[in-house]
Write a protein that holds these residues in place. Structure first.
Motif, PDB file in Angstrom:
ATOM      1  N   LEU A 117       0.901  -1.174   0.075  1.00 13.88           N
ATOM      2  CA  LEU A 117       0.148  -0.062  -0.050  1.00 13.88           C
ATOM      3  C   LEU A 117       1.004   1.281   0.001  1.00 13.88           C
ATOM      4  O   LEU A 117       0.490   2.229  -0.675  1.00 13.88           O
ATOM      5  N   GLY A 118       2.040   1.226   0.736  1.00  8.28           N
ATOM      6  CA  GLY A 118       2.804   2.461   0.794  1.00  8.28           C
ATOM      7  C   GLY A 118       3.365   2.627  -0.711  1.00  8.28           C
ATOM      8  O   GLY A 118       3.271   3.861  -1.040  1.00  8.28           O
ATOM      9  N   ALA A 119       3.928   1.649  -1.332  1.00  6.51           N
ATOM     10  CA  ALA A 119       4.508   1.623  -2.634  1.00  6.51           C
ATOM     11  C   ALA A 119       3.384   2.270  -3.599  1.00  6.51           C
ATOM     12  O   ALA A 119       3.648   2.975  -4.396  1.00  6.51           O
ATOM     13  N   LEU A 120       2.085   1.635  -3.414  1.00  4.27           N
ATOM     14  CA  LEU A 120       1.201   1.973  -4.408  1.00  4.27           C
ATOM     15  C   LEU A 120       0.705   3.385  -4.217  1.00  4.27           C
ATOM     16  O   LEU A 120       0.636   4.045  -5.618  1.00  4.27           O
ATOM     17  N   ASN A 121       0.581   3.703  -3.372  1.00  5.67           N
ATOM     18  CA  ASN A 121      -0.085   5.377  -2.849  1.00  5.67           C
ATOM     19  C   ASN A 121       1.314   6.402  -3.362  1.00  5.67           C
ATOM     20  O   ASN A 121       1.023   7.420  -3.883  1.00  5.67           O
ATOM     21  N   ASP A 122       2.669   5.894  -3.324  1.00  3.66           N
ATOM     22  CA  ASP A 122       3.707   6.619  -3.562  1.00  3.66           C
ATOM     23  C   ASP A 122       3.706   6.822  -5.050  1.00  3.66           C
ATOM     24  O   ASP A 122       3.924   7.692  -5.862  1.00  3.66           O
ATOM     25  N   PRO A 124       5.278  -3.210  -6.963  1.00  2.67           N
ATOM     26  CA  PRO A 124       6.512  -2.601  -6.899  1.00  2.67           C
ATOM     27  C   PRO A 124       7.791  -3.414  -7.395  1.00  2.67           C
ATOM     28  O   PRO A 124       7.776  -4.497  -7.021  1.00  2.67           O
ATOM     29  N   ASP A 125       8.656  -2.655  -7.900  1.00  2.00           N
ATOM     30  CA  ASP A 125       9.985  -3.171  -8.049  1.00  2.00           C
ATOM     31  C   ASP A 125      10.756  -3.422  -6.963  1.00  2.00           C
ATOM     32  O   ASP A 125      10.469  -3.022  -5.904  1.00  2.00           O
ATOM     33  N   GLU A 126      11.873  -3.991  -6.798  1.00  3.36           N
ATOM     34  CA  GLU A 126      12.501  -4.287  -5.635  1.00  3.36           C
ATOM     35  C   GLU A 126      13.014  -3.260  -4.861  1.00  3.36           C
ATOM     36  O   GLU A 126      13.159  -3.102  -3.692  1.00  3.36           O
ATOM     37  N   ARG A 127      13.364  -2.228  -5.652  1.00  2.28           N
ATOM     38  CA  ARG A 127      13.865  -0.930  -5.095  1.00  2.28           C
ATOM     39  C   ARG A 127      12.706  -0.008  -4.269  1.00  2.28           C
ATOM     40  O   ARG A 127      12.957   0.224  -3.328  1.00  2.28           O
ATOM     41  N   ALA A 128      11.676  -0.009  -4.903  1.00  5.80           N
ATOM     42  CA  ALA A 128      10.437   0.473  -4.398  1.00  5.80           C
ATOM     43  C   ALA A 128      10.179  -0.564  -2.945  1.00  5.80           C
ATOM     44  O   ALA A 128       9.824   0.190  -1.767  1.00  5.80           O
ATOM     45  N   PHE A 129      10.379  -1.571  -3.207  1.00  3.30           N
ATOM     46  CA  PHE A 129       9.891  -2.628  -1.891  1.00  3.30           C
ATOM     47  C   PHE A 129      10.857  -2.189  -0.816  1.00  3.30           C
ATOM     48  O   PHE A 129      10.448  -1.929   0.343  1.00  3.30           O
ATOM     49  N   GLU A 130      12.356  -2.052  -1.023  1.00  7.95           N
ATOM     50  CA  GLU A 130      13.120  -1.854   0.026  1.00  7.95           C
ATOM     51  C   GLU A 130      12.915  -0.443   0.768  1.00  7.95           C
ATOM     52  O   GLU A 130      13.121  -0.261   1.934  1.00  7.95           O
ATOM     53  N   HIS A 131      12.587   0.356  -0.141  1.00  6.33           N
ATOM     54  CA  HIS A 131      12.425   1.848  -0.015  1.00  6.33           C
ATOM     55  C   HIS A 131      11.381   1.718   1.236  1.00  6.33           C
ATOM     56  O   HIS A 131      11.236   2.504   2.360  1.00  6.33           O
ATOM     57  N   HIS A 132      10.002   1.098   1.044  1.00  3.19           N
ATOM     58  CA  HIS A 132       8.741   1.365   1.473  1.00  3.19           C
ATOM     59  C   HIS A 132       9.049   0.322   2.670  1.00  3.19           C
ATOM     60  O   HIS A 132       8.242   0.497   3.967  1.00  3.19           O
ATOM     61  N   LYS A 133       9.612  -0.816   2.763  1.00  6.55           N
ATOM     62  CA  LYS A 133       9.874  -1.607   3.785  1.00  6.55           C
ATOM     63  C   LYS A 133      10.924  -0.705   4.966  1.00  6.55           C
ATOM     64  O   LYS A 133      10.186  -0.856   6.287  1.00  6.55           O
ATOM     65  N   ALA A 134      11.690  -0.127   4.596  1.00  2.00           N
ATOM     66  CA  ALA A 134      12.603   0.985   5.490  1.00  2.00           C
ATOM     67  C   ALA A 134      11.611   1.930   6.103  1.00  2.00           C
ATOM     68  O   ALA A 134      11.401   2.151   7.354  1.00  2.00           O
ATOM     69  N   SER A 150      12.084  -8.773   8.525  1.00  2.00           N
ATOM     70  CA  SER A 150      12.545 -10.045   7.926  1.00  2.00           C
ATOM     71  C   SER A 150      11.934 -10.320   6.464  1.00  2.00           C
ATOM     72  O   SER A 150      12.495 -11.275   5.726  1.00  2.00           O
ATOM     73  N   ILE A 151      10.747  -9.523   6.390  1.00  2.00           N
ATOM     74  CA  ILE A 151      10.164 -10.174   5.101  1.00  2.00           C
ATOM     75  C   ILE A 151      10.940  -9.931   3.877  1.00  2.00           C
ATOM     76  O   ILE A 151      11.673  -8.887   3.652  1.00  2.00           O
ATOM     77  N   SER A 152      10.787 -10.921   2.724  1.00  2.20           N
ATOM     78  CA  SER A 152      11.412 -10.560   1.564  1.00  2.20           C
ATOM     79  C   SER A 152      10.603 -10.213   0.498  1.00  2.20           C
ATOM     80  O   SER A 152       9.436 -10.199   0.560  1.00  2.20           O
ATOM     81  N   TYR A 153      11.185  -9.757  -0.536  1.00  6.26           N
ATOM     82  CA  TYR A 153      10.581  -9.072  -1.769  1.00  6.26           C
ATOM     83  C   TYR A 153       9.553 -10.346  -2.169  1.00  6.26           C
ATOM     84  O   TYR A 153       8.526  -9.834  -2.650  1.00  6.26           O
ATOM     85  N   GLU A 154      10.018 -11.455  -2.379  1.00  3.24           N
ATOM     86  CA  GLU A 154       9.527 -12.559  -2.927  1.00  3.24           C
ATOM     87  C   GLU A 154       8.120 -12.926  -1.997  1.00  3.24           C
ATOM     88  O   GLU A 154       6.839 -13.224  -2.320  1.00  3.24           O
ATOM     89  N   GLN A 155       8.340 -12.737  -0.950  1.00  5.57           N
ATOM     90  CA  GLN A 155       7.287 -13.036   0.249  1.00  5.57           C
ATOM     91  C   GLN A 155       5.931 -12.143  -0.062  1.00  5.57           C
ATOM     92  O   GLN A 155       5.015 -12.278  -0.023  1.00  5.57           O
ATOM     93  N   MET A 156       6.603 -10.768  -0.174  1.00  2.00           N
ATOM     94  CA  MET A 156       5.584  -9.529  -0.440  1.00  2.00           C
ATOM     95  C   MET A 156       4.880  -9.801  -1.630  1.00  2.00           C
ATOM     96  O   MET A 156       3.577  -9.716  -1.804  1.00  2.00           O
ATOM     97  N   ARG A 157       5.490 -10.238  -2.826  1.00  2.00           N
ATOM     98  CA  ARG A 157       5.033 -10.500  -4.016  1.00  2.00           C
ATOM     99  C   ARG A 157       3.937 -11.621  -4.062  1.00  2.00           C
ATOM    100  O   ARG A 157       2.885 -11.583  -4.276  1.00  2.00           O
ATOM    101  N   ASN A 158       4.292 -12.570  -3.167  1.00  2.00           N
ATOM    102  CA  ASN A 158       3.393 -14.008  -3.225  1.00  2.00           C
ATOM    103  C   ASN A 158       2.020 -13.560  -2.560  1.00  2.00           C
ATOM    104  O   ASN A 158       1.012 -13.792  -2.814  1.00  2.00           O
ATOM    105  N   CYS A 159       2.375 -12.756  -1.131  1.00  2.00           N
ATOM    106  CA  CYS A 159       0.986 -12.473  -0.557  1.00  2.00           C
ATOM    107  C   CYS A 159       0.384 -11.554  -1.152  1.00  2.00           C
ATOM    108  O   CYS A 159      -1.112 -11.699  -1.499  1.00  2.00           O
ATOM    109  N   ARG A 160       0.885 -10.682  -2.196  1.00  2.00           N
ATOM    110  CA  ARG A 160       0.153  -9.646  -3.005  1.00  2.00           C
ATOM    111  C   ARG A 160      -0.779 -10.471  -4.122  1.00  2.00           C
ATOM    112  O   ARG A 160      -1.848 -10.337  -4.414  1.00  2.00           O
ATOM    113  N   ASN A 161      -0.146 -11.256  -4.738  1.00  3.03           N
ATOM    114  CA  ASN A 161      -0.379 -12.155  -5.846  1.00  3.03           C
ATOM    115  C   ASN A 161      -1.686 -12.978  -5.423  1.00  3.03           C
ATOM    116  O   ASN A 161      -2.643 -13.097  -5.908  1.00  3.03           O
ATOM    117  N   HIS A 162      -1.718 -13.551  -4.118  1.00  2.00           N
ATOM    118  CA  HIS A 162      -2.458 -14.537  -3.602  1.00  2.00           C
ATOM    119  C   HIS A 162      -3.656 -13.813  -3.196  1.00  2.00           C
ATOM    120  O   HIS A 162      -4.816 -14.057  -3.330  1.00  2.00           O
TER     121      HIS A 162
END
Length: 915
Positions: free
Chosen positions: A536-541, A593-603, A645-657
């Motif tokens: 949601l953070g990455a989407l709004n951005d 989100p791409d991996e860069r956006a993921f890391e940015h919004h995770k932080a 500890s969440i990874s980019y792949e875990q976030m993508r899987n949750c979003r896709n599911h």
């Protein structure tokens, strides 16, 4: 409400003693609003008794000739259907209240008595010093207060802004009580006089009667004289061209660029600063913020007013920076001055100004949430500066393009006229500010840098906004259709439900669209909630720059998480709103989100969660209460480890599911025809192909009756805090009504006993607290001087005593009943408020859309014996579930040996039964 207070027809009179009065006759209103401004802010404090004006404001509530008891004025105004409050600012103090429309005849004399004839009793004075000190202690860990104090220490020390405005027990204890009383009287006699006060009243009382009443109440005020306001400059050359480095408490990286301006009140027709802040604060493609985000230097930018007075004004551009932005702060400054150069070069282009004027006209013409009390407060003070004719035009639009006025304002936007604040945990500091112990340092900005900024580079990415494509030339109203005054279910096919209602009350070309997604893979575990927050953070951005033009054209949107998934909400003008909602929905369904956006919004999420753990203890306890009571709400403290500890792949899987199968409930309400609603519903259904799931549960924990549960919340704060929550046994009308009644009955005595008399803490109160419509009530105290056990003992002792002696309230019951019925029967003030109420009704299955009306009816039917029974059952602990949340601060924790404690949030949620 906007048309109820018509400022253009305001009536101005000056009483024989010199009191200026502005009267707005509001024949259709059912409330009266009153404000008195006094030129007696903290600038007028004696140098050796700083905070005295603030203490005087408190003391005026502590008894007057005709209402001698402390806070009697508060109770008197409440009995007449209103509230009263006050504040002390830099140059002015302000006292304001509301009441039922016709009650002004009773309340205005009491208000005048409070202002004219305070008692200054020594016991009350001692108590109020304790309250002011508790207020001061409460704010010691507030970064804004700390910043404000540093601001005071880095301006011209000869200017009264440098004074400590709040006061505390240390500053007041330098004087004996009798001496303080003498000084308060002297301050009151000097400044609380007709020439130095201005009154604004909005009331349905006929004008001749209102004028006579005002004369009767204030005609005998001593004439006195207008206070002198001849101050030295706020900043001399020594205080400009400086950089102030500040260590915050909360994790932050901010840079604030302050331009020192004179007061520009005379430019009220053109309002150049509104225009300049509109352009600098633009967030669309090509804007300063969009460029800084592309470089990964900034996350946010706010442009507009800082501190201001009758003769000075700060214009702030505040940047929320990334670490890279902090390392490149001189390049951020260069981009700012490059953008200001573009604004200066375009000052001859009137179309941009005229478009802003049109936006302002629309905003004012269809303004929804006007707060009349704020308005009269504003106008009471404006009378010191503006002539009557000018006052009546102040809320008109930016109506007149004037290049000279704009260029004069821009002439102050130069590098040699700045003050720079850099706020970060990384900056080096050399000194500690008084009172708030914030660390900071001051250095001169390098001359070479200022020279460079005076001729900034041209940055090709930067451009001023183009014409707004979302702005319509006219906004029309549709004809109402029969049967659509309440939500109609247009579609319900299992996984997709769509409701529609027309606005037939506000006659406004506006509306709201809600689209809620229930998605198990966004809510059923800590991991899925962590993934949702980052997504949601990455989407709004991603959407911010793209749809900013819609925002400023009065088409707003929010995409936010809730306990079962997330919601897309659009509101504003109906023209092009369905198009905007479809565009946003497409982005929601497609965005990854791409991996860069993921890391940015995770932080960013980690930083946000860490900061939420620094919130005031009371806020933390109420936040945790929601987590414990609502099944699908997660605690920041538990989310932190998972997000870390969440990874980019875990976030993508949750979003896709989450988007493989979901349930949608949508609601459209406002200025649309039913055919438009049907067409939009079809479009929405076609876009959301996987809508086939079932709605998710909004279950609430079923707390045990007869045995209290205890839960400690660890908090990085010296204050202790306790919240005692009592949960009603059912969400039925009777339990809800009884909870509401008892909370209102006990609210004032609880505050008076535990704060005013026992002085247990600064934050003391009660609240009616429903979770997913399940009723409950909370009693809370936050204290700098008492242990949580002491607070809980005092609370329970108060409750047992009051519940067992409930018959005492029989006399007050009719007034409490009447006030509660009035609140419940209150009409929606705005179209958006009505949309939200109907939307909440849909969520709670109140398909009659009249729960408040039913509750009002139940309150009307209640007899005092039912309240007595409820109170006695509570006292015997036979009716409600009980939960005590506490934070120990610097004290010992409540001993929970042999008590039922909640240690693990997740274990509690697995084991507790649910309603």
């Amino acid at each position: 409400m906007n048309n109820i207070i018509n400022l253009e027809n305001a009536h101005h009179v000056t009483l024989p003693n010199g009191l200026g009065v502005m009267i707005c006759h509001t024949p259709e209103a059912n409330e009266s609003f009153v404000s008195m401004a006094v030129r007696a802010g903290h600038f007028y404090d004696p140098t050796d008794c700083q905070g005295l004006a603030h203490l005087l404001e408190h003391m005026l509530f502590m008894g007057s000739r005709h209402l001698p008891k402390p806070n009697a004025i508060n109770g008197f105004i409440e009995q007449h259907g209103g509230t009263i409050n006050a504040w002390t600012g830099t140059e002015y103090a302000n006292y304001h209240y509301s009441c039922s429309g016709d009650a002004i005849a009773q309340t205005l004399p009491a208000f005048a008595d409070m202002l004219r004839q305070p008692l200054f009793e020594e016991d009350a004075l001692t108590n109020e010093i304790k309250n002011i000190h508790a207020e001061f202690e409460f704010k010691k860990k507030d970064d804004l207060r700390r910043l404000y104090q540093i601001h005071k220490e880095t301006c011209n020390p000869a200017h009264p802004f440098a004074k400590f405005s709040v006061g505390n027990s240390d500053t007041f204890s330098k004087h004996h009580c009798a001496e303080l009383k003498r000084r308060l009287r002297a301050l009151h006699q000097t400044f609380y006089c007709a020439q130095n006060m201005r009154l604004c009243v909005a009331s349905p009382m006929p004008l001749p009667q209102l004028e006579a009443l005002i004369n009767q109440c204030f005609g005998s005020l001593n004439q006195g004289e207008l206070a002198n306001d001849c101050w030295p400059p706020l900043y001399t050359e020594n205080e400009l061209g400086i950089q102030i480095n500040i260590n915050p408490l909360q994790s932050a990286r901010r840079m604030i660029v302050t331009f020192a301006l004179p007061a520009l009140q005379n430019d009220y027709v053109t309002k150049p600063l509104n225009y300049i802040s509109h352009l600098i604060g633009d967030e669309g493609e090509g804007s300063l913020l969009a460029y800084l985000k592309e470089q990964d230097w900034a996350l946010n930018l706010i442009a507009g007013s800082g501190i201001e007075g009758d003769s000075f004004k700060d214009f702030n551009v505040s940047f929320q920076l990334t670490q890279d932005g902090l390392n490149n702060k001189t390049r951020v400054l260069a981009a700012l001055f490059s953008y200001i150069a573009l604004i200066r070069d375009a000052s001859s282009e009137d179309w941009r100004f005229n478009e802003k004027a049109q936006l302002n006209t629309l905003a004012l013409e269809y303004e929804e949430n006007v707060k009349p009390l704020s308005l009269v407060t504003e106008y009471a003070q404006h009378q010191f500066i503006f002539e009557p004719k000018e006052l009546n035009q102040l809320r008109s639009t930016i109506g007149s393009y004037d290049r000279d006025v704009i260029e004069h304002a821009l002439s102050f936007f130069t590098p040699d006229n700045i003050r720079l604040k850099v706020i970060s945990n990384d900056v080096k500091t050399t000194q500690v500010c008084a009172f708030y112990e914030a660390e900071y340092s001051v250095e001169k900005i390098d001359k070479a840098l200022l020279n460079e900024l005076a001729s900034p580079p041209v940055i090709s990415h930067l451009r001023l906004p183009p014409p707004n494509p979302y702005l319509a030339s006219e906004y029309s109203l549709i004809l109402p259709e029969t049967g659509f005054n309440i939500p109609n279910k247009l579609v319900d096919n299992g996984g997709y439900r769509f409701w529609f209602a027309q606005d037939q009350q506000f006659h406004s070309p506006k509306g709201d669209i809600y689209i809620s997604f229930d998605a198990a893979n966004f809510s059923d575990s800590l991991l899925s909630v962590a993934a949702k927050r980052i997504w949601l953070g990455a989407l709004n951005d991603h959407l911010q720059a793209k749809y900013y033009r819609a925002e400023i054209a009065g088409l707003h949107y929010r995409i936010y998480g809730h306990q079962a998934g997330f919601t897309l909400h659009t509101r504003g003008f109906t023209h092009q709103q369905t198009l905007l909602a479809s565009q946003l929905l497409r982005a929601v369904l497609d965005f990854e989100p791409d991996e860069r956006a993921f890391e940015h919004h995770k932080a960013l999420q980690i930083q946000s969660l860490h900061n939420s753990l620094l919130n005031k203890p009371t806020n933390r306890l109420f936040s945790r209460l929601s987590v414990l009571i609502q099944r699908n709400t997660q605690a920041p403290v538990e989310l932190l480890d998972v997000i870390d500890s969440i990874s980019y792949e875990q976030m993508r899987n949750c979003r896709n599911h989450a988007f493989e199968r979901y349930f949608i409930e949508a609601f459209m309400h406002g200025n649309w025809a039913s055919e438009e609603a049907k067409a939009f519903s079809t479009t929405l259904r076609e876009q959301c192909k996987n809508a086939g799931g079932a709605p998710l549960s909004r279950a609430v924990s079923k707390l045990p009756v007869g045995g209290t549960l205890y839960h400690e919340v660890l908090c990085n704060h010296d204050d202790s805090a306790v919240v005692l929550y009592l949960q009603a046994p059912s969400p039925g009308l009777t339990d809800t009504a009884l909870c509401m009644v008892l909370e209102q009955m006990l609210a004032a005595p609880f505050f008076n006993s535990l704060r005013t008399e026992q002085q247990l803490g600064y934050i003391v109160g009660t609240g009616y607290v429903p979770h997913n419509q399940h009723p409950g009530m909370a009693f809370y105290i936050q204290s700098p001087q008492c242990s949580p056990k002491h607070l809980l003992d005092a609370m329970t002792e108060f409750l047992f005593q009051q519940l067992n002696e409930i018959d005492f309230y029989r006399f007050y019951w009719p007034t409490i009943q009447q006030n509660l019925i009035k609140q419940l029967e209150e009409r929606d003030l705005t179209l958006s408020m009505k949309s939200q109420r109907l939307w909440v009704s849909l969520g709670t299955q109140d398909l009659g859309f009249n729960r408040n009306i039913k509750l009002a009816k139940r309150v009307k039917e209640l007899n005092f014996e039912e309240i007595q029974d409820f109170a006695h059952q509570l006292a015997k602990r036979e009716r409600c579930g009980e939960l005590v949340l506490f934070s120990k601060g610097k004290f010992e924790a409540i001993s929970t040996k042999e008590k039922r404690t909640i240690n693990s949030i997740s274990q509690f949620k697995q084991e507790i039964p649910y309603y």
